[in-house]
Design a protein around this motif. Sequence first.
Motif, short mmCIF file in Angstrom:
data_model
loop_
_atom_site.label_atom_id
_atom_site.label_comp_id
_atom_site.label_asym_id
_atom_site.label_seq_id
_atom_site.Cartn_x
_atom_site.Cartn_y
_atom_site.Cartn_z
N GLU A 191 0.84 -1.20 0.00
CA GLU A 191 0.00 0.00 0.00
C GLU A 191 0.87 1.25 0.00
OE1 GLU A 191 -3.71 1.95 0.01
OE2 GLU A 191 -3.24 -0.19 -0.16
N GLY A 192 0.56 2.19 -0.92
CA GLY A 192 1.33 3.42 -1.01
C GLY A 192 2.54 3.34 -1.91
N ALA A 193 2.63 2.31 -2.75
CA ALA A 193 3.78 2.14 -3.64
C ALA A 193 3.96 3.37 -4.54
CB ALA A 193 3.62 0.89 -4.49
N CYS A 194 5.21 3.79 -4.70
CA CYS A 194 5.52 5.04 -5.40
C CYS A 194 6.50 4.81 -6.55
CB CYS A 194 6.13 6.04 -4.41
SG CYS A 194 6.52 7.66 -5.12
N ASP A 195 6.15 5.31 -7.71
CA ASP A 195 7.05 5.39 -8.86
C ASP A 195 7.75 6.74 -8.78
OD1 ASP A 195 8.26 5.67 -11.38
OD2 ASP A 195 6.34 6.12 -12.38
N THR A 196 9.07 6.75 -8.63
CA THR A 196 9.79 8.01 -8.45
C THR A 196 10.45 8.54 -9.73
OG1 THR A 196 11.96 7.07 -7.85
CG2 THR A 196 10.32 7.29 -6.08
N HIS A 197 10.12 7.94 -10.87
CA HIS A 197 10.80 8.42 -12.08
C HIS A 197 9.98 8.09 -13.33
CE1 HIS A 197 14.83 9.68 -13.85
NE2 HIS A 197 14.08 9.41 -14.91
N SER A 198 9.12 9.00 -13.72
CA SER A 198 8.44 8.90 -15.01
C SER A 198 8.32 10.30 -15.60
CB SER A 198 7.07 8.23 -14.88
OG SER A 198 7.22 6.83 -14.77
N HIS A 199 8.11 10.36 -16.90
CA HIS A 199 8.07 11.62 -17.63
C HIS A 199 6.69 11.81 -18.25
CE1 HIS A 199 12.43 11.41 -17.25
NE2 HIS A 199 12.40 10.23 -17.83
N ILE A 200 6.25 13.04 -18.30
CA ILE A 200 4.94 13.37 -18.86
C ILE A 200 5.14 14.25 -20.09
CG2 ILE A 200 2.75 14.53 -18.46
CD1 ILE A 200 3.11 11.91 -16.94
N TYR A 201 4.39 13.92 -21.16
CA TYR A 201 4.43 14.70 -22.39
C TYR A 201 3.01 15.17 -22.70
CZ TYR A 201 9.01 12.54 -22.82
OH TYR A 201 10.29 12.13 -22.58
N ILE B 136 0.39 1.20 -8.78
CA ILE B 136 1.18 2.33 -8.26
C ILE B 136 0.22 3.42 -7.79
CG2 ILE B 136 2.87 4.10 -8.85
CD1 ILE B 136 3.86 2.07 -11.05
N GLN B 137 0.44 3.92 -6.60
CA GLN B 137 -0.48 4.89 -6.01
C GLN B 137 0.11 6.29 -5.82
OE1 GLN B 137 -1.22 2.31 -2.58
NE2 GLN B 137 -3.35 2.12 -3.22
N ARG B 138 1.43 6.39 -5.86
CA ARG B 138 2.08 7.69 -5.72
C ARG B 138 3.10 7.86 -6.84
NH1 ARG B 138 3.00 7.46 0.88
NH2 ARG B 138 0.88 8.12 1.42
N HIS B 139 3.40 9.13 -7.15
CA HIS B 139 4.11 9.40 -8.39
C HIS B 139 5.06 10.59 -8.23
CE1 HIS B 139 0.65 7.03 -9.80
NE2 HIS B 139 -0.06 7.88 -9.06
N VAL B 140 6.28 10.42 -8.69
CA VAL B 140 7.22 11.54 -8.76
C VAL B 140 7.62 11.68 -10.22
CG1 VAL B 140 9.42 12.49 -7.99
CG2 VAL B 140 8.06 11.07 -6.43
N PHE B 141 7.21 12.79 -10.84
CA PHE B 141 7.53 13.04 -12.23
C PHE B 141 8.89 13.74 -12.33
CE2 PHE B 141 2.75 13.32 -12.44
CZ PHE B 141 2.60 12.03 -12.96
N VAL B 142 9.66 13.34 -13.32
CA VAL B 142 10.95 13.95 -13.59
C VAL B 142 10.82 14.71 -14.90
CG1 VAL B 142 13.38 13.49 -14.07
CG2 VAL B 142 12.17 12.12 -12.36
N GLN B 143 11.19 15.97 -14.87
CA GLN B 143 11.00 16.81 -16.06
C GLN B 143 11.71 16.23 -17.26
OE1 GLN B 143 11.47 20.98 -15.38
NE2 GLN B 143 11.82 21.44 -17.53
N ALA B 144 10.98 16.05 -18.34
CA ALA B 144 11.56 15.51 -19.57
C ALA B 144 12.51 16.53 -20.20
CB ALA B 144 10.45 15.15 -20.55
N LYS B 145 13.67 16.06 -20.65
CA LYS B 145 14.64 16.97 -21.27
C LYS B 145 14.11 17.56 -22.56
CE LYS B 145 17.21 13.25 -23.58
NZ LYS B 145 18.52 12.56 -23.69
N ALA B 146 13.08 16.95 -23.14
CA ALA B 146 12.49 17.47 -24.37
C ALA B 146 11.93 18.87 -24.20
CB ALA B 146 11.38 16.53 -24.86
N TYR B 147 11.60 19.25 -22.94
CA TYR B 147 11.04 20.57 -22.67
C TYR B 147 12.06 21.55 -22.11
CZ TYR B 147 6.57 18.25 -23.39
OH TYR B 147 5.53 17.55 -23.94
N GLY B 148 13.32 21.17 -22.09
CA GLY B 148 14.33 22.10 -21.61
C GLY B 148 14.08 22.50 -20.17
#
Length: 282
Positions: free
Chosen positions: A12-22, A54-66
Amino acid sequence: MTQTNELLRLPEGACDTHSHIYGDAARYPLCPGQQPESNAAIDDYIGHAQGLGIQRHVFVQAKAYGLDPQCMLDGIARLGRHRARGIVMAGTLPGQADMAGLDEAGIRGIRFLFPEGSPIDLGAIRLAAERAADFGWSLLVQAQGPALGEVCADLEYMPCPIVIDHLGRFPAGIGADAKAFRTLVEFVANGGWIKLAAPYYGTPDGASDFNALSSRVHAFLDAGAERVIWGMNWPHPNLPAGRKPDDAATLTSLLAILRSDAEKRAVLVDNPARLYGFTPAT
């Protein structure tokens, strides 16, 4: 087909700490030379993550957006700050008021990328670490393992938590007893953090399989299990469409090498909650 939480049995509360959003290029312009990712908008991510449990999320800014974090900020707002955090790209550091605004929007870290062959700029890292420390943020540092081995001793003395990305990006030929790798293990033992993500950078055939890296993962856990986290690296932007991994299979391979329920909870729940400021899961 994505496996379900029942099959993966995430705590419970599993977190992905590295994904990118476009997002739509008309709304979120890409930097020159960058390519869009298809089916990688916030709703695509939510559906994919929920299917994995996965219930929690940490997004990492994609380099595509500078240096423009707007796409990521909108993703955090879509999920809500009780479930989502973000890490902005290093560059010109914003002023104190702007950093306070980013903090209020859910930002909890600054990302440094050092491509192979480029020197690791300790001066820039230290300056960012001093600013990040004022807000309780951390730094995320990605570089090649051998180069990291040369600066780990300096990173230990930064004023905020330092997270080394992608298991240190050591190539397949580097064993768990290699000097550079042992230096990174010592870094974790002395208070540093390590992220278990993108195993395909370190496996002999580029497979997204943590089983092949079990000796490395166990070395980090033995050095400091309370400072090891996991990230999915969705949608795997450095891999072509035909080579995107099965995230359910990758996550299953990680669960297979974690040696106890306590390790699973530490890596997937407690450590990211502490580092990124989520309310502890019960």
